[in-house]
Design an enzyme around this catalytic site. Structure first.
Site, PDB file in Angstrom:
ATOM      1  N   LYS A 233       0.820  -1.206   0.000  1.00 34.80           N
ATOM      2  CA  LYS A 233       0.000   0.000   0.000  1.00 34.80           C
ATOM      3  C   LYS A 233       0.861   1.266   0.000  1.00 34.80           C
ATOM      4  O   LYS A 233       0.547   2.244   0.661  1.00 34.80           O
ATOM      5  CB  LYS A 233      -0.942  -0.012   1.202  1.00 34.80           C
ATOM      6  CG  LYS A 233      -1.882  -1.213   1.201  1.00 34.80           C
ATOM      7  CD  LYS A 233      -2.872  -1.154   2.325  1.00 34.80           C
ATOM      8  CE  LYS A 233      -3.773  -2.360   2.372  1.00 34.80           C
ATOM      9  NZ  LYS A 233      -4.500  -2.632   1.166  1.00 34.80           N
ATOM     10  N   CYS A 234       1.905   1.236  -0.778  1.00 33.66           N
ATOM     11  CA  CYS A 234       2.885   2.324  -0.839  1.00 33.66           C
ATOM     12  C   CYS A 234       2.830   2.965  -2.225  1.00 33.66           C
ATOM     13  O   CYS A 234       2.522   2.291  -3.207  1.00 33.66           O
ATOM     14  CB  CYS A 234       4.272   1.733  -0.569  1.00 33.66           C
ATOM     15  SG  CYS A 234       5.653   2.879  -0.739  1.00 33.66           S
ATOM     16  N   GLY A 235       3.157   4.230  -2.298  1.00 41.02           N
ATOM     17  CA  GLY A 235       3.223   4.892  -3.594  1.00 41.02           C
ATOM     18  C   GLY A 235       4.290   4.292  -4.508  1.00 41.02           C
ATOM     19  O   GLY A 235       4.242   4.460  -5.724  1.00 41.02           O
TER      20      GLY A 235
ATOM     21  N   THR B 255       4.825   1.008  -4.690  1.00 44.38           N
ATOM     22  CA  THR B 255       4.448  -0.387  -4.950  1.00 44.38           C
ATOM     23  C   THR B 255       4.538  -0.772  -6.425  1.00 44.38           C
ATOM     24  O   THR B 255       4.883  -1.929  -6.716  1.00 44.38           O
ATOM     25  CB  THR B 255       3.040  -0.674  -4.376  1.00 44.38           C
ATOM     26  OG1 THR B 255       3.083  -0.433  -2.961  1.00 44.38           O
ATOM     27  CG2 THR B 255       2.606  -2.104  -4.603  1.00 44.38           C
TER      28      THR B 255
END
Length: 167
Positions: free
Chosen positions: A40-42, A44
């Site tokens: 759930k990371c930018g 990803t």
């Protein structure tokens, strides 16, 4: 330049997604790209480039290993089953995803305690800055460190991988 710490790094135990104890030596003596990952990371979308590296260079000995980490703003909250499903379905990941770990602090995984001693191209070492920090351990024992914003297919990453592969 190789040193005794490279042998030590290859022998540091960690766990795979099923809980079995592993070391980097279990993945051969070729280069290993170690990445702390999060769903759930930018950053990803780097999963796609990591998978491409594994597909392109895997037959020449490169191993990409993902280590899920929930230390950065809770961006990897899922169970191992959820993480593995997400990686396979969303990104087509075929490279191994290990058990969830901590990369910083007093409870950091021993592998990451050793890797964090490596300097990046700017000469900085120390804590992992964010998700998707990359460490390339070469067969000769060098550790190349790339900060999270450096994409897996960046020229400097590709050059370090290609230089560490057999001709």
């Amino acid at each position: 330049m190789a040193d005794s710490s490279s042998v030590e790094i290859r022998s540091i135990p960690f766990h795979d997604a099923e809980g079995a104890e592993k070391t980097l030596a279990d993945f051969g003596d070729g280069p290993v790209l170690i990445v702390n990952v999060a769903s759930k990371c930018g950053l990803t979308p780097q999963y796609e480039q990591l998978e491409q590296l594994q597909r392109e260079y895997g037959d020449r000995g490169l191993r990409v290993l993902g280590f899920p980490c929930n230390q950065f703003m809770g961006q990897e909250p899922g169970s191992m089953e959820e993480i593995l499903d997400y990686c396979a379905v969303t990104w087509g990941v075929s490279f191994p995803i290990m058990d969830k770990i901590r990369v910083n602090g007093s409870h950091a995984a021993p592998l990451y305690k050793a890797l964090k001693k490596a300097r990046n191209h700017e000469g900085a070492k120390g804590p992992v800055m964010w998700n998707f920090e990359k460490f390339l351990l070469t067969p000769s024992g060098e550790v190349h460190r790339f900060r999270p914003q450096t994409k897996p297919d960046a020229p400097e990453v590709i050059a370090a991988i290609e230089a560490s592969l057999p001709a």
